[in-house]
Motif scaffolding. Sequence first.
Motif, PDB file in Angstrom:
ATOM      1  N   SER A   1       0.840  -1.192   0.000  1.00 54.27           N
ATOM      2  CA  SER A   1       0.000   0.000   0.000  1.00 54.27           C
ATOM      3  C   SER A   1       0.877   1.245   0.000  1.00 54.27           C
TER       4      SER A   1
ATOM      5  N   ARG B   1      -3.705   3.695  -3.178  1.00 57.88           N
ATOM      6  CA  ARG B   1      -3.343   2.696  -4.185  1.00 57.88           C
ATOM      7  C   ARG B   1      -2.672   1.490  -3.516  1.00 57.88           C
TER       8      ARG B   1
ATOM      9  N   GLN C   1      -7.679  -7.983  -8.057  1.00 54.46           N
ATOM     10  CA  GLN C   1      -8.093  -6.630  -8.427  1.00 54.46           C
ATOM     11  C   GLN C   1      -9.076  -6.045  -7.417  1.00 54.46           C
ATOM     12  N   ARG C   2      -9.983  -6.884  -6.939  1.00 52.84           N
ATOM     13  CA  ARG C   2     -10.972  -6.419  -5.967  1.00 52.84           C
ATOM     14  C   ARG C   2     -10.307  -6.053  -4.638  1.00 52.84           C
TER      15      ARG C   2
ATOM     16  N   CYS D   1      -7.240  -4.931  -4.256  1.00 48.60           N
ATOM     17  CA  CYS D   1      -6.549  -3.653  -4.473  1.00 48.60           C
ATOM     18  C   CYS D   1      -7.521  -2.485  -4.371  1.00 48.60           C
ATOM     19  N   GLU D   2      -8.722  -2.656  -4.914  1.00 50.80           N
ATOM     20  CA  GLU D   2      -9.727  -1.597  -4.862  1.00 50.80           C
ATOM     21  C   GLU D   2     -10.202  -1.367  -3.423  1.00 50.80           C
ATOM     22  N   CYS D   3     -10.583  -2.452  -2.743  1.00 50.44           N
ATOM     23  CA  CYS D   3     -11.152  -2.327  -1.394  1.00 50.44           C
ATOM     24  C   CYS D   3     -10.137  -1.773  -0.399  1.00 50.44           C
TER      25      CYS D   3
ATOM     26  N   GLY E   1      -7.174  -0.332  -1.022  1.00 55.16           N
ATOM     27  CA  GLY E   1      -6.628   0.972  -1.378  1.00 55.16           C
ATOM     28  C   GLY E   1      -7.404   2.070  -0.696  1.00 55.16           C
ATOM     29  N   GLU E   2      -8.719   1.969  -0.753  1.00 57.50           N
ATOM     30  CA  GLU E   2      -9.587   2.963  -0.111  1.00 57.50           C
ATOM     31  C   GLU E   2      -9.511   2.847   1.412  1.00 57.50           C
TER      32      GLU E   2
ATOM     33  N   GLN F   1      -6.136   4.239   2.826  1.00 55.41           N
ATOM     34  CA  GLN F   1      -5.741   5.595   2.440  1.00 55.41           C
ATOM     35  C   GLN F   1      -5.576   6.478   3.677  1.00 55.41           C
TER      36      GLN F   1
END
Length: 326
Positions: free
Chosen positions: A221, A226, A271-272, A274-276, A278-279, A282
Amino acid sequence: MARRFRAILHVFNPEHDIALAANLGNFTAPHAGRQLRHDLGYLPAIWAAPGDYVLVDDVAWAQTAYTRLMHRPFEWFVDKHAIAKLDIDHVEPWGWDLALREFLLRYGVKAVPSEETIAVIRDLSHRKTAVWLLENLKGDGLIGASWQTDSQERVGDLLRRHQHLVVKAPWSSSGRGIRFIDGMMDNYQVRWLQNVITRQGSVVVEPHYQKVKDFGMEFESDGEGRVRYLGLSLFYTQNGTYTGNILATEEAKREMIGHYLPTDLLDTVQQRICECLGERFQGKYRGPFGIDMMIVDSETDGFLLHPCVEINLRRTMGHVALELSP
């Protein structure tokens, strides 16, 4: 050794998970953790950049062990007495906890996170994050359920429904803090459950699945929203404890998993995640982490993927294996 003035310090603190559970600045690791730190303290030299320092207990031993493994020397091993003479402006540990923070401050390293920052990392390291992520990874080809509770009665209800459960302490390390319960709880398991809820506030409860194979995915992370996927980690366990990693190319590892699961399912899950995360991470966590997964024999639907057994919010032996793999 020539002195440098702005430096990165790498630290292998394998007792991190236990220290995180204890949440104490004044913490003494168990003997096994101290021995592992002594024996493998040189590991960060594998990924350290030229000129980075690596903190070890015994510089001579670290030089010998690293040279034996990598067939080349490493010049920048330092012990705790030397780091006060260095102007360290960044620390890259195995994982951040209060014990490491206090240790580094005691020996003159000022570039450490605040206690508040470590509290945020500790909260994200709670197994409730894995419960949340698993709920966000539902889909075809996947299996897995997980509940957080502070109620012994709730655990009893889940046991009557599922018959076979895995009960986990919110913070624990490498197979510790986990109990397998079949049919009904005995007095020892009830006392353990009550003690964990008293000390850590809750437990995490999951059905006990018919595992076929352990593996994981490794990530990093950037703390700015990201998450980058680094590679697969294929490893062995015995009685829930890690025993070793397979060193192989990404293609070879995907082929091994492909005997059980379609590899495009791995890509979708990766991919999922990374999306979950990442947010989720943050502004809260920057650094490496790993997610343990497993292949499950579902009896009715064949092999399925459990995409989040554990989240290790730290560097893992899977990251080490990726650095060593061809």
